[in-house]
Design a protein around this motif. Structure first.
Motif, PDB file in Angstrom:
ATOM      1  N   LEU A 147      10.991  -8.277   4.738  1.00 24.83           N
ATOM      2  CA  LEU A 147       9.823  -9.074   5.124  1.00 24.83           C
ATOM      3  C   LEU A 147       9.730 -10.362   4.310  1.00 24.83           C
ATOM      4  O   LEU A 147       9.357 -11.416   4.841  1.00 24.83           O
ATOM      5  CB  LEU A 147       8.544  -8.256   4.965  1.00 24.83           C
ATOM      6  CG  LEU A 147       8.326  -7.182   6.022  1.00 24.83           C
ATOM      7  CD1 LEU A 147       7.192  -6.259   5.613  1.00 24.83           C
ATOM      8  CD2 LEU A 147       8.051  -7.804   7.370  1.00 24.83           C
ATOM      9  N   LEU A 148      10.083 -10.308   3.035  1.00 27.22           N
ATOM     10  CA  LEU A 148      10.094 -11.528   2.224  1.00 27.22           C
ATOM     11  C   LEU A 148      11.150 -12.501   2.722  1.00 27.22           C
ATOM     12  O   LEU A 148      10.919 -13.720   2.756  1.00 27.22           O
ATOM     13  CB  LEU A 148      10.325 -11.183   0.752  1.00 27.22           C
ATOM     14  CG  LEU A 148       9.142 -10.565   0.027  1.00 27.22           C
ATOM     15  CD1 LEU A 148       9.572 -10.065  -1.343  1.00 27.22           C
ATOM     16  CD2 LEU A 148       8.008 -11.560  -0.093  1.00 27.22           C
ATOM     17  N   ALA A 149      12.301 -11.983   3.122  1.00 26.41           N
ATOM     18  CA  ALA A 149      13.343 -12.853   3.674  1.00 26.41           C
ATOM     19  C   ALA A 149      12.886 -13.463   4.995  1.00 26.41           C
ATOM     20  O   ALA A 149      13.134 -14.659   5.252  1.00 26.41           O
ATOM     21  CB  ALA A 149      14.628 -12.061   3.862  1.00 26.41           C
TER      22      ALA A 149
ATOM     23  N   VAL B  65      10.321   5.140  -1.845  1.00 22.52           N
ATOM     24  CA  VAL B  65      10.257   3.895  -2.607  1.00 22.52           C
ATOM     25  C   VAL B  65      11.401   2.971  -2.210  1.00 22.52           C
ATOM     26  O   VAL B  65      11.198   1.762  -2.032  1.00 22.52           O
ATOM     27  CB  VAL B  65      10.258   4.180  -4.128  1.00 22.52           C
ATOM     28  CG1 VAL B  65      10.489   2.913  -4.923  1.00 22.52           C
ATOM     29  CG2 VAL B  65       8.955   4.816  -4.546  1.00 22.52           C
ATOM     30  N   LEU B  66      12.586   3.514  -2.040  1.00 23.81           N
ATOM     31  CA  LEU B  66      13.728   2.688  -1.629  1.00 23.81           C
ATOM     32  C   LEU B  66      13.542   2.122  -0.227  1.00 23.81           C
ATOM     33  O   LEU B  66      13.840   0.938   0.024  1.00 23.81           O
ATOM     34  CB  LEU B  66      15.020   3.500  -1.703  1.00 23.81           C
ATOM     35  CG  LEU B  66      15.545   3.786  -3.104  1.00 23.81           C
ATOM     36  CD1 LEU B  66      16.740   4.722  -3.047  1.00 23.81           C
ATOM     37  CD2 LEU B  66      15.906   2.500  -3.808  1.00 23.81           C
ATOM     38  N   VAL B  67      13.051   2.930   0.689  1.00 22.38           N
ATOM     39  CA  VAL B  67      12.841   2.453   2.066  1.00 22.38           C
ATOM     40  C   VAL B  67      11.779   1.364   2.103  1.00 22.38           C
ATOM     41  O   VAL B  67      11.972   0.302   2.721  1.00 22.38           O
ATOM     42  CB  VAL B  67      12.457   3.630   2.992  1.00 22.38           C
ATOM     43  CG1 VAL B  67      11.901   3.143   4.312  1.00 22.38           C
ATOM     44  CG2 VAL B  67      13.653   4.525   3.222  1.00 22.38           C
ATOM     45  N   PHE B  68      10.651   1.595   1.426  1.00 21.04           N
ATOM     46  CA  PHE B  68       9.587   0.590   1.450  1.00 21.04           C
ATOM     47  C   PHE B  68       9.980  -0.666   0.672  1.00 21.04           C
ATOM     48  O   PHE B  68       9.589  -1.775   1.042  1.00 21.04           O
ATOM     49  CB  PHE B  68       8.283   1.171   0.904  1.00 21.04           C
ATOM     50  CG  PHE B  68       7.658   2.164   1.834  1.00 21.04           C
ATOM     51  CD1 PHE B  68       7.453   1.880   3.172  1.00 21.04           C
ATOM     52  CD2 PHE B  68       7.272   3.412   1.370  1.00 21.04           C
ATOM     53  CE1 PHE B  68       6.877   2.792   4.025  1.00 21.04           C
ATOM     54  CE2 PHE B  68       6.691   4.341   2.216  1.00 21.04           C
ATOM     55  CZ  PHE B  68       6.498   4.031   3.550  1.00 21.04           C
ATOM     56  N   SER B  69      10.768  -0.521  -0.383  1.00 20.03           N
ATOM     57  CA  SER B  69      11.245  -1.696  -1.113  1.00 20.03           C
ATOM     58  C   SER B  69      12.212  -2.508  -0.264  1.00 20.03           C
ATOM     59  O   SER B  69      12.163  -3.748  -0.271  1.00 20.03           O
ATOM     60  CB  SER B  69      11.924  -1.277  -2.415  1.00 20.03           C
ATOM     61  OG  SER B  69      11.012  -0.640  -3.265  1.00 20.03           O
ATOM     62  N   ALA B  70      13.098  -1.837   0.456  1.00 15.28           N
ATOM     63  CA  ALA B  70      14.010  -2.544   1.351  1.00 15.28           C
ATOM     64  C   ALA B  70      13.240  -3.251   2.453  1.00 15.28           C
ATOM     65  O   ALA B  70      13.546  -4.405   2.811  1.00 15.28           O
ATOM     66  CB  ALA B  70      15.026  -1.571   1.941  1.00 15.28           C
ATOM     67  N   LEU B  71      12.225  -2.590   3.005  1.00 20.17           N
ATOM     68  CA  LEU B  71      11.389  -3.207   4.027  1.00 20.17           C
ATOM     69  C   LEU B  71      10.656  -4.428   3.472  1.00 20.17           C
ATOM     70  O   LEU B  71      10.567  -5.465   4.132  1.00 20.17           O
ATOM     71  CB  LEU B  71      10.383  -2.192   4.577  1.00 20.17           C
ATOM     72  CG  LEU B  71       9.431  -2.677   5.655  1.00 20.17           C
ATOM     73  CD1 LEU B  71      10.189  -3.136   6.886  1.00 20.17           C
ATOM     74  CD2 LEU B  71       8.445  -1.578   6.009  1.00 20.17           C
TER      75      LEU B  71
ATOM     76  N   ILE C 182       0.839  -1.199   0.000  1.00 23.00           N
ATOM     77  CA  ILE C 182       0.000   0.000   0.000  1.00 23.00           C
ATOM     78  C   ILE C 182       0.875   1.250   0.000  1.00 23.00           C
ATOM     79  O   ILE C 182       0.616   2.213  -0.739  1.00 23.00           O
ATOM     80  CB  ILE C 182      -0.958  -0.007   1.213  1.00 23.00           C
ATOM     81  CG1 ILE C 182      -2.054  -1.042   1.024  1.00 23.00           C
ATOM     82  CG2 ILE C 182      -1.584   1.374   1.419  1.00 23.00           C
ATOM     83  CD1 ILE C 182      -2.911  -1.247   2.253  1.00 23.00           C
ATOM     84  N   CYS C 183       1.916   1.245   0.812  1.00 24.75           N
ATOM     85  CA  CYS C 183       2.805   2.418   0.898  1.00 24.75           C
ATOM     86  C   CYS C 183       3.538   2.668  -0.413  1.00 24.75           C
ATOM     87  O   CYS C 183       3.645   3.824  -0.860  1.00 24.75           O
ATOM     88  CB  CYS C 183       3.803   2.234   2.036  1.00 24.75           C
ATOM     89  SG  CYS C 183       3.057   2.241   3.662  1.00 24.75           S
ATOM     90  N   ILE C 184       4.055   1.625  -1.046  1.00 30.42           N
ATOM     91  CA  ILE C 184       4.762   1.801  -2.325  1.00 30.42           C
ATOM     92  C   ILE C 184       3.800   2.294  -3.398  1.00 30.42           C
ATOM     93  O   ILE C 184       4.116   3.202  -4.164  1.00 30.42           O
ATOM     94  CB  ILE C 184       5.454   0.492  -2.752  1.00 30.42           C
ATOM     95  CG1 ILE C 184       6.645   0.207  -1.838  1.00 30.42           C
ATOM     96  CG2 ILE C 184       5.932   0.571  -4.190  1.00 30.42           C
ATOM     97  CD1 ILE C 184       7.300  -1.132  -2.086  1.00 30.42           C
ATOM     98  N   SER C 185       2.614   1.710  -3.459  1.00 30.09           N
ATOM     99  CA  SER C 185       1.630   2.136  -4.459  1.00 30.09           C
ATOM    100  C   SER C 185       1.214   3.580  -4.242  1.00 30.09           C
ATOM    101  O   SER C 185       1.104   4.351  -5.202  1.00 30.09           O
ATOM    102  CB  SER C 185       0.394   1.237  -4.393  1.00 30.09           C
ATOM    103  OG  SER C 185       0.726  -0.081  -4.688  1.00 30.09           O
ATOM    104  N   THR C 186       0.997   3.956  -2.998  1.00 26.09           N
ATOM    105  CA  THR C 186       0.596   5.322  -2.698  1.00 26.09           C
ATOM    106  C   THR C 186       1.710   6.304  -3.029  1.00 26.09           C
ATOM    107  O   THR C 186       1.456   7.409  -3.518  1.00 26.09           O
ATOM    108  CB  THR C 186       0.188   5.448  -1.220  1.00 26.09           C
ATOM    109  OG1 THR C 186      -0.878   4.529  -0.979  1.00 26.09           O
ATOM    110  CG2 THR C 186      -0.280   6.849  -0.882  1.00 26.09           C
ATOM    111  N   THR C 187       2.941   5.913  -2.794  1.00 28.07           N
ATOM    112  CA  THR C 187       4.076   6.791  -3.059  1.00 28.07           C
ATOM    113  C   THR C 187       4.212   7.092  -4.546  1.00 28.07           C
ATOM    114  O   THR C 187       4.510   8.219  -4.930  1.00 28.07           O
ATOM    115  CB  THR C 187       5.372   6.151  -2.537  1.00 28.07           C
ATOM    116  OG1 THR C 187       5.238   5.917  -1.146  1.00 28.07           O
ATOM    117  CG2 THR C 187       6.558   7.046  -2.778  1.00 28.07           C
ATOM    118  N   THR C 188       3.989   6.106  -5.386  1.00 33.56           N
ATOM    119  CA  THR C 188       4.253   6.296  -6.816  1.00 33.56           C
ATOM    120  C   THR C 188       3.014   6.687  -7.619  1.00 33.56           C
ATOM    121  O   THR C 188       3.049   7.642  -8.388  1.00 33.56           O
ATOM    122  CB  THR C 188       4.859   5.017  -7.413  1.00 33.56           C
ATOM    123  OG1 THR C 188       3.981   3.919  -7.149  1.00 33.56           O
ATOM    124  CG2 THR C 188       6.210   4.730  -6.824  1.00 33.56           C
TER     125      THR C 188
END
Length: 130
Positions: free
Chosen positions: A114-116, A104-110, A71-77
């Motif tokens: 989480l996937l790991a 975008v970088l922070v939420f992508s890293a997060l 949600i955060c990544i989608s909202t950001t872009t």
């Protein structure tokens, strides 16, 4: 005296998907509908995980956090894309561009963390089931 060629960049121009103004309402509705479906789907996942007590396990906890980061990544872009199409202004301030890329970088890293963690959780469950 030595002259230098310095120019402060205050705005960047975002090249659109098309130059045809007749296609902009179609593109706007496409991006807006994809955004709304993404938000609704992720909110339903979060609601299902929080409301159902059987889903209060680490796997579903990480899944709801993944939904939140999505949600955060989608909202950001997408909100900037929709706003630019609606206003027919294809510029973005340089500080806004850096801020958006930072989020975008922070939420992508997060999301990657989480996937790991989800993969490690599944690994632990698999190893303990033997």
């Amino acid at each position: 005296m030595k002259s230098t060629n310095h120019r402060a960049v205050s705005e960047l121009l975002l090249l659109g998907l098309t130059d045809d103004l007749a296609l902009e309402p179609l593109i706007l509705s496409l991006f807006l509908s994809i955004y709304l479906v993404t938000i609704l789907g992720n909110l339903l996942i979060i609601l299902a995980v929080t409301s159902e007590t059987h889903l209060h396990t680490p796997m579903y906890f990480f899944l709801s956090n993944l939904s939140f980061t999505d949600i955060c990544i989608s909202t950001t872009t997408i909100t900037k894309i929709v706003a630019n199409i609606q206003a027919q202004d294809q510029s973005i301030r340089y500080t806004g561009f850096l801020t958006q890329n930072g989020f975008v970088l922070v939420f992508s890293a997060l999301e990657n963390c989480l996937l790991a963690l989800r993969a490690y959780d599944r690994y632990v469950v698999f190893c303990n089931s033997w």
